[in-house]
Design a protein around this motif. Sequence first.
Motif, PDB file in Angstrom:
ATOM      1  N   GLN A  25       0.835  -1.241  -0.018  1.00 25.96           N
ATOM      2  CA  GLN A  25       0.012   0.078   0.035  1.00 25.96           C
ATOM      3  C   GLN A  25       0.796   1.240   0.128  1.00 25.96           C
ATOM      4  O   GLN A  25       0.438   2.259  -0.707  1.00 25.96           O
ATOM      5  N   LEU A  26       1.852   1.229   0.716  1.00 26.14           N
ATOM      6  CA  LEU A  26       2.753   2.691   0.866  1.00 26.14           C
ATOM      7  C   LEU A  26       3.637   2.606  -0.458  1.00 26.14           C
ATOM      8  O   LEU A  26       3.714   3.652  -1.084  1.00 26.14           O
ATOM      9  N   LEU A  27       4.109   1.598  -1.365  1.00 25.03           N
ATOM     10  CA  LEU A  27       4.530   1.674  -2.542  1.00 25.03           C
ATOM     11  C   LEU A  27       3.455   2.199  -3.545  1.00 25.03           C
ATOM     12  O   LEU A  27       3.917   3.041  -4.463  1.00 25.03           O
ATOM     13  N   GLN A  28       2.308   1.710  -3.401  1.00 20.64           N
ATOM     14  CA  GLN A  28       1.226   2.203  -4.414  1.00 20.64           C
ATOM     15  C   GLN A  28       0.923   3.795  -4.005  1.00 20.64           C
ATOM     16  O   GLN A  28       0.767   4.418  -4.926  1.00 20.64           O
ATOM     17  N   THR A  29       0.744   4.121  -2.869  1.00 25.61           N
ATOM     18  CA  THR A  29       0.680   5.384  -2.318  1.00 25.61           C
ATOM     19  C   THR A  29       1.562   6.594  -2.942  1.00 25.61           C
ATOM     20  O   THR A  29       1.243   7.267  -3.617  1.00 25.61           O
ATOM     21  N   LEU A  30       2.992   6.152  -2.598  1.00 22.13           N
ATOM     22  CA  LEU A  30       3.954   6.955  -3.003  1.00 22.13           C
ATOM     23  C   LEU A  30       3.869   7.025  -4.636  1.00 22.13           C
ATOM     24  O   LEU A  30       4.093   8.297  -5.163  1.00 22.13           O
ATOM     25  N   SER A  31       3.678   6.054  -5.489  1.00 24.75           N
ATOM     26  CA  SER A  31       3.583   5.855  -6.848  1.00 24.75           C
ATOM     27  C   SER A  31       2.530   6.865  -7.341  1.00 24.75           C
ATOM     28  O   SER A  31       2.570   7.663  -8.164  1.00 24.75           O
ATOM     29  N   MET A  32       1.312   6.844  -6.703  1.00 27.21           N
ATOM     30  CA  MET A  32       0.043   7.657  -7.105  1.00 27.21           C
ATOM     31  C   MET A  32       0.454   8.988  -6.805  1.00 27.21           C
ATOM     32  O   MET A  32       0.210   9.986  -7.636  1.00 27.21           O
ATOM     33  N   LEU A  33       1.248   9.405  -5.672  1.00 28.00           N
ATOM     34  CA  LEU A  33       1.464  10.634  -5.349  1.00 28.00           C
ATOM     35  C   LEU A  33       2.439  11.328  -6.427  1.00 28.00           C
ATOM     36  O   LEU A  33       2.065  12.455  -7.033  1.00 28.00           O
ATOM     37  N   VAL A  34       3.416  10.577  -6.794  1.00 25.97           N
ATOM     38  CA  VAL A  34       4.397  10.958  -7.931  1.00 25.97           C
ATOM     39  C   VAL A  34       3.522  11.153  -9.072  1.00 25.97           C
ATOM     40  O   VAL A  34       4.117  11.990  -9.956  1.00 25.97           O
ATOM     41  N   GLN A  35       2.926  10.283  -9.349  1.00 24.10           N
ATOM     42  CA  GLN A  35       2.166  10.363 -10.864  1.00 24.10           C
ATOM     43  C   GLN A  35       1.430  11.487 -10.981  1.00 24.10           C
ATOM     44  O   GLN A  35       1.147  11.952 -12.064  1.00 24.10           O
ATOM     45  N   ASN A  36       0.789  11.951  -9.859  1.00 23.93           N
ATOM     46  CA  ASN A  36      -0.256  12.839  -9.933  1.00 23.93           C
ATOM     47  C   ASN A  36      -0.066  14.151  -9.466  1.00 23.93           C
ATOM     48  O   ASN A  36      -0.893  15.055  -9.471  1.00 23.93           O
ATOM     49  N   ILE A  37       1.192  14.393  -9.053  1.00 26.08           N
ATOM     50  CA  ILE A  37       1.571  16.020  -8.625  1.00 26.08           C
ATOM     51  C   ILE A  37       1.795  16.788  -9.935  1.00 26.08           C
ATOM     52  O   ILE A  37       2.278  16.149 -10.949  1.00 26.08           O
ATOM     53  N   ARG A  38       1.141  18.010  -9.721  1.00 24.32           N
ATOM     54  CA  ARG A  38       1.172  18.872 -10.918  1.00 24.32           C
ATOM     55  C   ARG A  38       1.968  20.246 -10.502  1.00 24.32           C
ATOM     56  O   ARG A  38       2.538  20.707 -11.685  1.00 24.32           O
ATOM     57  N   ARG A  39       1.892  20.510  -9.549  1.00 23.93           N
ATOM     58  CA  ARG A  39       2.544  21.825  -9.228  1.00 23.93           C
ATOM     59  C   ARG A  39       3.898  21.817  -9.163  1.00 23.93           C
ATOM     60  O   ARG A  39       4.226  20.869  -8.609  1.00 23.93           O
ATOM     61  N   GLN A  40       4.765  22.910  -9.708  1.00 17.56           N
ATOM     62  CA  GLN A  40       6.204  22.852  -9.405  1.00 17.56           C
ATOM     63  C   GLN A  40       6.717  22.534  -8.184  1.00 17.56           C
ATOM     64  O   GLN A  40       7.701  21.899  -7.810  1.00 17.56           O
ATOM     65  N   THR A  41       6.083  23.502  -7.179  1.00 17.12           N
ATOM     66  CA  THR A  41       6.482  23.231  -5.745  1.00 17.12           C
ATOM     67  C   THR A  41       6.433  21.719  -5.176  1.00 17.12           C
ATOM     68  O   THR A  41       7.202  21.336  -4.272  1.00 17.12           O
ATOM     69  N   SER A  42       5.366  21.243  -5.700  1.00 21.99           N
ATOM     70  CA  SER A  42       5.122  19.595  -5.255  1.00 21.99           C
ATOM     71  C   SER A  42       6.100  18.909  -5.679  1.00 21.99           C
ATOM     72  O   SER A  42       6.719  17.829  -5.040  1.00 21.99           O
ATOM     73  N   VAL A  43       6.635  19.174  -6.887  1.00 18.96           N
ATOM     74  CA  VAL A  43       7.596  18.342  -7.746  1.00 18.96           C
ATOM     75  C   VAL A  43       8.925  18.651  -6.808  1.00 18.96           C
ATOM     76  O   VAL A  43       9.509  17.671  -6.499  1.00 18.96           O
ATOM     77  N   TYR A  44       9.112  19.843  -6.612  1.00 16.36           N
ATOM     78  CA  TYR A  44      10.473  20.006  -5.840  1.00 16.36           C
ATOM     79  C   TYR A  44      10.581  19.526  -4.786  1.00 16.36           C
ATOM     80  O   TYR A  44      11.620  18.979  -4.419  1.00 16.36           O
ATOM     81  N   TYR A  45       9.130  19.357  -3.848  1.00 16.34           N
ATOM     82  CA  TYR A  45       9.579  18.616  -2.718  1.00 16.34           C
ATOM     83  C   TYR A  45       9.762  17.216  -2.807  1.00 16.34           C
ATOM     84  O   TYR A  45      10.713  16.856  -1.913  1.00 16.34           O
ATOM     85  N   ILE A  46       9.031  16.737  -3.722  1.00 12.80           N
ATOM     86  CA  ILE A  46       9.472  15.326  -3.716  1.00 12.80           C
ATOM     87  C   ILE A  46      10.747  14.881  -4.211  1.00 12.80           C
ATOM     88  O   ILE A  46      11.425  14.042  -3.827  1.00 12.80           O
ATOM     89  N   LEU A  47      11.409  15.698  -5.126  1.00  7.77           N
ATOM     90  CA  LEU A  47      12.675  15.410  -5.491  1.00  7.77           C
ATOM     91  C   LEU A  47      13.765  16.245  -4.738  1.00  7.77           C
ATOM     92  O   LEU A  47      15.199  15.997  -5.118  1.00  7.77           O
ATOM     93  N   SER A  48      13.441  16.773  -3.658  1.00  3.91           N
ATOM     94  CA  SER A  48      14.357  17.513  -2.822  1.00  3.91           C
ATOM     95  C   SER A  48      14.495  16.899  -1.527  1.00  3.91           C
ATOM     96  O   SER A  48      13.804  16.015  -1.155  1.00  3.91           O
ATOM     97  N   ASN A  49      15.400  17.300  -0.766  1.00  2.47           N
ATOM     98  CA  ASN A  49      15.550  16.874   0.848  1.00  2.47           C
ATOM     99  C   ASN A  49      15.843  15.357   0.657  1.00  2.47           C
ATOM    100  O   ASN A  49      15.612  14.764   1.695  1.00  2.47           O
TER     101      ASN A  49
END
Length: 178
Positions: free
Chosen positions: A108-132
Amino acid sequence: MSFLSGLFGWTFAGEGQAVASSDSSKQYSFERLQQLYNGLAQFRESDLEKSGEGDKLIETVRQITEVLIWGEQTNNSQFFDFFCEKSIFSDLVHVLGLKKASKKVKLQLLQTLSMLVQNIRRQTSVYYILSNNHVNRLMSTNMDFDDEEVLAYYITLMKWCSQLSARDSCLVLKQRTN
């Protein structure tokens, strides 16, 4: 100490249990996200050993995912900002690496993380996932890659992360040495 407010330590009181709402305005409200988070923050790692607690965690994480994706799709930054503020991504990755977490929880966690990564649209959301160092921590998480189902979900998640980073070119991913 709660795992989502400090980093991991769970107890799930029955009153914090996630309950689906038939009213979509309430189901996808910021207040609903806060309510789900509050329930999730009450879990303790030891609860993963109790019968049925994994199912409660799975349902809560699933509902949080729905609310976050709805927030992204409606361009409401408040939802993902809350997700970032509470470090939920990091905490989900932490749970993913726990030996006490069942295969069902990890899937479920792997599915959740995949769904979040697939569905983020805003640049700040993308930056958050790819940073830190989030993606690097995810890549360094020990999982049972001998299990084909776990491996398939992991590969899907890594594929989406790499597509996200290639699309936005804001982070070079660390190569997995295994």
